[in-house]
Each structure stands twice: as structure tokens, then as C-alpha cells.
Design a protein around this motif. Sequence first.
Motif, PDB file in Angstrom:
ATOM      1  N   ASP A  90      30.154  -1.925 -23.032  1.00 24.14           N
ATOM      2  CA  ASP A  90      30.155  -1.994 -21.819  1.00 24.14           C
ATOM      3  C   ASP A  90      29.817  -0.728 -21.047  1.00 24.14           C
ATOM      4  OD1 ASP A  90      30.299  -4.720 -21.650  1.00 24.14           O
ATOM      5  OD2 ASP A  90      32.620  -4.827 -21.512  1.00 24.14           O
ATOM      6  N   GLY A  91      29.385   0.419 -22.016  1.00 22.39           N
ATOM      7  CA  GLY A  91      29.046   1.810 -21.266  1.00 22.39           C
ATOM      8  C   GLY A  91      27.902   1.496 -20.302  1.00 22.39           C
ATOM      9  N   TRP A  92      27.705   2.555 -19.670  1.00 27.08           N
ATOM     10  CA  TRP A  92      26.313   2.564 -18.887  1.00 27.08           C
ATOM     11  C   TRP A  92      25.821   3.840 -19.205  1.00 27.08           C
ATOM     12  CZ3 TRP A  92      25.602   0.888 -13.206  1.00 27.08           C
ATOM     13  CH2 TRP A  92      26.094  -0.578 -13.307  1.00 27.08           C
ATOM     14  N   PHE A  93      24.537   4.023 -19.280  1.00 27.25           N
ATOM     15  CA  PHE A  93      23.608   5.271 -19.097  1.00 27.25           C
ATOM     16  C   PHE A  93      23.048   5.084 -17.963  1.00 27.25           C
ATOM     17  CE2 PHE A  93      19.389   7.317 -20.255  1.00 27.25           C
ATOM     18  CZ  PHE A  93      19.864   8.677 -20.064  1.00 27.25           C
ATOM     19  N   VAL A  94      22.975   6.201 -17.112  1.00 23.89           N
ATOM     20  CA  VAL A  94      22.345   6.252 -15.929  1.00 23.89           C
ATOM     21  C   VAL A  94      21.598   7.426 -15.776  1.00 23.89           C
ATOM     22  CG1 VAL A  94      22.668   6.621 -13.288  1.00 23.89           C
ATOM     23  CG2 VAL A  94      24.323   5.132 -14.744  1.00 23.89           C
ATOM     24  N   LEU A  95      20.170   7.233 -15.395  1.00 20.93           N
ATOM     25  CA  LEU A  95      19.261   8.331 -15.568  1.00 20.93           C
ATOM     26  C   LEU A  95      18.750   8.600 -14.084  1.00 20.93           C
ATOM     27  CD1 LEU A  95      17.385  10.466 -16.854  1.00 20.93           C
ATOM     28  CD2 LEU A  95      16.001   8.415 -17.735  1.00 20.93           C
ATOM     29  N   GLU A  96      18.637   9.636 -13.639  1.00 24.79           N
ATOM     30  CA  GLU A  96      18.276  10.056 -12.355  1.00 24.79           C
ATOM     31  C   GLU A  96      16.620  10.369 -12.605  1.00 24.79           C
ATOM     32  OE1 GLU A  96      18.377  13.076  -8.573  1.00 24.79           O
ATOM     33  OE2 GLU A  96      20.398  12.515  -9.654  1.00 24.79           O
ATOM     34  N   HIS A  97      15.659   9.711 -11.839  1.00 27.49           N
ATOM     35  CA  HIS A  97      14.024   9.997 -12.177  1.00 27.49           C
ATOM     36  C   HIS A  97      13.632   9.818 -10.872  1.00 27.49           C
ATOM     37  CE1 HIS A  97      13.214   5.781 -12.296  1.00 27.49           C
ATOM     38  NE2 HIS A  97      14.465   5.789 -12.784  1.00 27.49           N
ATOM     39  N   SER A  98      12.221  10.340 -10.837  1.00 29.76           N
ATOM     40  CA  SER A  98      11.285  10.054  -9.865  1.00 29.76           C
ATOM     41  C   SER A  98      10.907   8.802  -9.884  1.00 29.76           C
ATOM     42  CB  SER A  98      10.247  11.268 -10.012  1.00 29.76           C
ATOM     43  OG  SER A  98       9.295  10.946 -10.840  1.00 29.76           O
ATOM     44  N   GLU A  99       9.966   8.576  -8.736  1.00 29.42           N
ATOM     45  CA  GLU A  99       9.354   7.043  -8.599  1.00 29.42           C
ATOM     46  C   GLU A  99       8.319   6.817  -9.659  1.00 29.42           C
ATOM     47  OE1 GLU A  99       6.190   8.490  -5.052  1.00 29.42           O
ATOM     48  OE2 GLU A  99       8.095   7.196  -4.598  1.00 29.42           O
ATOM     49  N   ARG A 100       7.674   8.133 -10.351  1.00 26.62           N
ATOM     50  CA  ARG A 100       6.729   7.993 -11.150  1.00 26.62           C
ATOM     51  C   ARG A 100       6.769   7.031 -12.617  1.00 26.62           C
ATOM     52  NH1 ARG A 100       6.095  13.738 -10.028  1.00 26.62           N
ATOM     53  NH2 ARG A 100       7.104  14.197 -12.082  1.00 26.62           N
ATOM     54  N   ILE A 101       8.338   7.191 -12.742  1.00 31.12           N
ATOM     55  CA  ILE A 101       8.637   6.435 -14.031  1.00 31.12           C
ATOM     56  C   ILE A 101       9.136   5.204 -13.722  1.00 31.12           C
ATOM     57  CG2 ILE A 101      10.285   6.760 -16.157  1.00 31.12           C
ATOM     58  CD1 ILE A 101      10.042   9.782 -15.583  1.00 31.12           C
ATOM     59  N   ASP A 102       8.898   4.256 -14.538  1.00 34.78           N
ATOM     60  CA  ASP A 102       9.486   2.575 -14.444  1.00 34.78           C
ATOM     61  C   ASP A 102      10.118   2.433 -15.673  1.00 34.78           C
ATOM     62  OD1 ASP A 102       9.851   0.093 -13.947  1.00 34.78           O
ATOM     63  OD2 ASP A 102       7.884  -0.652 -13.768  1.00 34.78           O
ATOM     64  N   PHE A 103      11.232   2.200 -15.509  1.00 35.92           N
ATOM     65  CA  PHE A 103      12.023   1.816 -16.888  1.00 35.92           C
ATOM     66  C   PHE A 103      12.330   0.112 -17.370  1.00 35.92           C
ATOM     67  CE2 PHE A 103      13.240   6.193 -16.542  1.00 35.92           C
ATOM     68  CZ  PHE A 103      13.027   6.718 -17.838  1.00 35.92           C
ATOM     69  N   SER A 104      11.839  -0.428 -16.101  1.00 31.07           N
ATOM     70  CA  SER A 104      12.237  -1.922 -16.050  1.00 31.07           C
ATOM     71  C   SER A 104      11.748  -2.872 -17.418  1.00 31.07           C
ATOM     72  CB  SER A 104      11.347  -2.264 -15.136  1.00 31.07           C
ATOM     73  OG  SER A 104      10.120  -2.482 -15.078  1.00 31.07           O
ATOM     74  N   GLN A 105      10.932  -2.184 -18.310  1.00 30.97           N
ATOM     75  CA  GLN A 105      10.714  -3.054 -19.429  1.00 30.97           C
ATOM     76  C   GLN A 105      11.497  -2.485 -20.906  1.00 30.97           C
ATOM     77  OE1 GLN A 105       8.545  -5.645 -19.377  1.00 30.97           O
ATOM     78  NE2 GLN A 105       8.759  -5.112 -17.160  1.00 30.97           N
ATOM     79  N   HIS A 106      12.118  -1.694 -20.590  1.00 30.29           N
ATOM     80  CA  HIS A 106      13.030  -0.906 -21.510  1.00 30.29           C
ATOM     81  C   HIS A 106      14.022  -2.082 -22.010  1.00 30.29           C
ATOM     82  CE1 HIS A 106      16.116   1.519 -23.638  1.00 30.29           C
ATOM     83  NE2 HIS A 106      14.947   2.321 -24.072  1.00 30.29           N
ATOM     84  N   PRO A 107      14.277  -2.326 -23.458  1.00 24.23           N
ATOM     85  CA  PRO A 107      15.030  -3.333 -23.731  1.00 24.23           C
ATOM     86  C   PRO A 107      16.485  -3.140 -23.249  1.00 24.23           C
ATOM     87  CG  PRO A 107      14.350  -1.964 -25.602  1.00 24.23           C
ATOM     88  CD  PRO A 107      13.733  -1.667 -24.381  1.00 24.23           C
ATOM     89  N   ASN A 108      16.967  -2.085 -22.936  1.00 24.87           N
ATOM     90  CA  ASN A 108      18.406  -1.877 -22.507  1.00 24.87           C
ATOM     91  C   ASN A 108      18.341  -1.528 -20.856  1.00 24.87           C
ATOM     92  OD1 ASN A 108      18.438  -0.482 -25.397  1.00 24.87           O
ATOM     93  ND2 ASN A 108      20.196  -1.566 -25.026  1.00 24.87           N
ATOM     94  N   PHE A 109      17.401  -1.885 -20.204  1.00 23.41           N
ATOM     95  CA  PHE A 109      17.493  -1.846 -18.822  1.00 23.41           C
ATOM     96  C   PHE A 109      18.343  -2.710 -18.063  1.00 23.41           C
ATOM     97  CE2 PHE A 109      15.539  -2.789 -14.632  1.00 23.41           C
ATOM     98  CZ  PHE A 109      15.783  -1.359 -14.029  1.00 23.41           C
ATOM     99  N   PHE A 110      18.967  -2.215 -17.270  1.00 24.42           N
ATOM    100  CA  PHE A 110      20.022  -3.279 -16.321  1.00 24.42           C
ATOM    101  C   PHE A 110      19.562  -3.159 -15.142  1.00 24.42           C
ATOM    102  CE2 PHE A 110      24.345  -3.541 -14.348  1.00 24.42           C
ATOM    103  CZ  PHE A 110      24.282  -5.036 -14.296  1.00 24.42           C
ATOM    104  N   GLN A 111      19.592  -1.643 -14.348  1.00 23.91           N
ATOM    105  CA  GLN A 111      18.890  -2.132 -13.025  1.00 23.91           C
ATOM    106  C   GLN A 111      18.488  -0.807 -12.361  1.00 23.91           C
ATOM    107  OE1 GLN A 111      22.726  -1.482  -9.999  1.00 23.91           O
ATOM    108  NE2 GLN A 111      23.346  -3.274 -11.566  1.00 23.91           N
TER     109      GLN A 111
END
Length: 185
Positions: A142-163
Motif C-alpha cells: 500500500d505504499g505510494w511513489f509520487v513523482l513531480e514532473h512537468s506537463e510534457r510527461i504523461d504516465f497514465s498508461q504506466h501499469p502502476n499509475f494510480f492518479q
Amino acid sequence: MRIICGAHKGKRIIAPESLPVRPTTDMAKESLFNVLNNYFYFDGIEVLDLFAGTGNISYEFAARGAVHVLAVDINAKCVDFISKTSKNLNFENLTVIKAETFQYIKTTGRKFNVIFADPPYDMEGAAKLPDAVFDRNLLKEDGWFVLEHSERIDFSQHPNFFQMRKYGRVHFSAFINVEKSEVME
């Protein structure tokens, strides 16, 4: 920058202008911690802050009573600043080490409840951070990895993406162990 909640609430921290950093804005940080507060009891978690810079995120977790916060940065001036500030604030739950992030990820055997990373927005390889964290299995259940990034990167298709959350120009993508997490249920 200021500590928003917990011990030292409202304390302003002024980093030297010579540090090569872009601290997370107070508004974005406060919004992020409001979200995290719905999922975690801060006084029971271990945190890894990658690309710690000024220590802004580390101080917030430490002030909220995290069991342990480990701040990692490659820049010696950043490490020195975090170390001195942590000592001045009597944060016995905050440790800082000088290391390159990907090398640290490859060699650590520790697991964390929350891993936060704020790499330079233009850093080559930043998009590989989620894979590096999950390949090494660095999150506790139940841990989270939070990545701060610019609008140029979209992670929505990553298998571990949550929100993903957006606060001004700041974007936070959160990743979880999808198979193991109760958050998705």
C-alpha cells in the motif's frame, strides 16, 4: 518555503540562492499533503525523498512525525543545507545522504511507505523513475511513489499509475503496487 503542518508549523526556511534547485511551491506541497493525509498516518511511515534539493518535502514529512525520512541528493551543497537545517529543527527522524538517485535505487535494500521524487523537469531519464522503483520493489504494501514532473510527461498508461494531480505548473503522478494495493478496491 515554509513548513505547513506539524512541528514547526509556519516556520519559514530560506535556502541559499546558490543551490541548483526548484523547490515545490507551498501551494502544491500543501495540496499534495492534503491528498496523502487521506491515505497515510504520517506518524507510522518511512519516507524516501529523492532529488531532495532544499529538503522542502523531507521537512514536511519530518514535521508531521514520520518514523524516518531519508533525503537523497547528489549535490553536496544541498546535502549540507538539509543536514544543517534538520539539525537546527531537531529533526532526529531525518537523515540525508549524498548519492546519485538511480545508483541509490539500485543498491538499497530498504522499503518505504512513500517515495517522493522531484527530478529536474528537463532531466534525461526522469520518465524511467517509476520503472526503477517498481523493478527494485522499494514500496511497502500500500505504499505510494509520487513523482513531480512537468506537463510534457504523461504516465497514465504506466501499469502502476494510480492518479495525477495538477497544481498550477506542478504535476504529481502517484503510482502504487496495483496487484497488492487495497486502494484500488
